[in-house]
Scaffold this active site. Structure first.
Site, short mmCIF file in Angstrom:
data_model
loop_
_atom_site.label_atom_id
_atom_site.label_comp_id
_atom_site.label_asym_id
_atom_site.label_seq_id
_atom_site.Cartn_x
_atom_site.Cartn_y
_atom_site.Cartn_z
N HIS A 4 -8.28 0.72 -3.93
CA HIS A 4 -9.18 0.46 -2.80
C HIS A 4 -9.92 1.76 -2.51
CE1 HIS A 4 -9.48 -0.55 1.81
NE2 HIS A 4 -10.66 -0.55 1.22
N SER A 55 2.69 -0.20 6.09
CA SER A 55 3.84 0.11 6.93
C SER A 55 4.87 -1.02 6.95
CB SER A 55 3.38 0.46 8.35
OG SER A 55 2.39 -0.43 8.80
N ASP A 90 -4.90 3.54 -1.85
CA ASP A 90 -6.03 3.82 -0.96
C ASP A 90 -6.63 5.18 -1.28
OD1 ASP A 90 -6.12 1.51 0.90
OD2 ASP A 90 -4.04 2.11 1.27
N ASP A 101 -6.39 -6.60 4.45
CA ASP A 101 -5.82 -5.25 4.42
C ASP A 101 -5.92 -4.64 5.82
OD1 ASP A 101 -4.96 -2.70 3.81
OD2 ASP A 101 -6.73 -2.17 2.62
N GLY A 102 -4.75 -4.29 6.36
CA GLY A 102 -4.71 -3.62 7.66
C GLY A 102 -3.92 -4.42 8.68
N GLY A 103 -2.79 -3.86 9.09
CA GLY A 103 -1.99 -4.51 10.12
C GLY A 103 -1.33 -5.80 9.67
N GLY A 139 -3.17 4.01 7.92
CA GLY A 139 -2.15 2.97 7.94
C GLY A 139 -1.59 2.83 9.35
N GLY A 140 -0.83 1.77 9.56
CA GLY A 140 -0.10 1.61 10.81
C GLY A 140 -0.92 1.21 12.02
N GLY A 199 -9.16 3.67 7.02
CA GLY A 199 -8.93 5.09 7.21
C GLY A 199 -7.48 5.48 7.41
N MET A 241 -9.36 7.78 -0.33
CA MET A 241 -10.24 8.12 0.81
C MET A 241 -10.81 9.52 0.58
SD MET A 241 -7.97 6.85 4.03
CE MET A 241 -6.88 5.41 3.94
N MET A 291 -12.23 3.88 -0.58
CA MET A 291 -12.94 4.11 0.70
C MET A 291 -13.68 5.43 0.55
SD MET A 291 -9.84 2.77 3.08
CE MET A 291 -8.74 2.94 1.69
N SER A 302 0.84 -1.20 0.00
CA SER A 302 0.00 0.00 0.00
C SER A 302 0.87 1.24 0.00
CB SER A 302 -0.91 0.01 1.23
OG SER A 302 -1.48 1.30 1.37
N MET A 318 -11.37 -6.31 5.57
CA MET A 318 -10.55 -5.34 6.30
C MET A 318 -10.19 -5.92 7.67
SD MET A 318 -9.97 -2.70 4.41
CE MET A 318 -9.09 -1.79 5.69
N HIS A 335 -1.16 -1.29 -4.21
CA HIS A 335 -2.45 -0.97 -3.59
C HIS A 335 -2.53 0.54 -3.35
CE1 HIS A 335 -5.87 -2.15 -0.93
NE2 HIS A 335 -5.49 -1.14 -0.17
#
Ligand code: DX5
Ligand code: ZN
Length: 223
Positions: free
Chosen positions: A66, A198, A35, A175-177, A144-145, A142, A37, A68, A9, A137, A33
């Site tokens: 992606h 990240s 994002d 996606d996420g963490g 990163g990190g 919303g 938003m 959002m 991402s 998700m 990827h």
């Protein structure tokens, strides 16, 4: 199933140097990827179509958008028209997800549908043949990190079962963490496309981080 695709991402990359940041993972990343938003669907604002168009000109890596955003029925097709290889809208925001997925496919893109952590998959199981990818998700969208939400893993398993039952070749994206610490749990639960922001762009060698994530996912699958 031995697919393990890595989609870094660029949310965690330097937005002033997006072309160079894409080049740092070229030849290693399966997708890039992006994002999008809109500060309505999520409380953050990133980038939109003009930046995606520039990025598409700057990289040969296929782009995974992606979205959002509110009202994807109206805004998503333009990303497919621009040449994004994959366009994912959120089902919570879409008015007519089947129509939208068909439109995206008709424009030559892979059609993805995203679920926030608290959105169940069960109401949408019959839609799976309309999709090329289901995005689960593993953080609230919303930012990163954020920390990985283990609470989503049972849903991820149910998504894998539903996809297998459907007989459709639907990719299952997380996606996420996602990091070296969490990617194995995701792979074991059935994910086959892994977004990492990240964990890739926070690493000193992003290309090596991509390869490391893929190897860990494949090893978890084999084990
Ligand atoms: C969050 C975005 C993610 C984000 C992931 O809403 O959808 O793609 O970049 O970042 P990490 O991998 O740092 O959690
Ligand atoms: Zn994302």
């Amino acid at each position: 199933m031995s697919r393990a695709l890595i989609s870094p991402s660029v949310l965690s990359a330097d937005f002033a140097r997006l072309g160079e940041e894409a080049a740092r993972v070229a030849g290693h990343a399966d997708w890039l990827h992006v994002d999008v938003m809109d500060n309505h669907f999520v409380p953050n604002l990133t980038l939109g179509l003009p930046v995606v168009e520039s990025l598409l000109r700057a990289t040969a890596t296929p782009v995974d958008c992606h979205l959002m955003i509110a009202d994807p029925d109206r805004w998503a097709p333009a990303y497919a028209e621009a040449g994004a290889g994959s366009v994912t809208f959120h089902v919570e925001a879409a008015t007519a997800p089947v129509k939208l997925a068909r439109t995206l496919r008709g424009l030559g893109a892979r059609a993805g549908m995203g679920l926030r952590p608290a959105t169940p998959v069960e109401p949408y199981v019959d839609l799976l043949p309309e999709l090329d990818m289901l995005l689960v998700m593993t953080v609230e969208p919303g930012f990163g990190g954020q920390g990985f939400l283990d609470v989503v893993l049972p849903k991820l398993r149910r998504c894998r079962e539903a996809v297998d039952r459907s007989g459709a070749d639907v990719w299952l994206q997380v996606d996420g963490g996602v990091s070296l610490e969490t990617v194995e749990r995701c792979a074991e639960a059935g994910a086959d496309v892994f977004v990492a922001g990240s964990a890739v762009y926070g690493a000193t060698d992003p290309a090596a981080a991509v390869d490391g994530l893929r190897a860990a996912a494949l090893a978890a699958r084999a084990g």
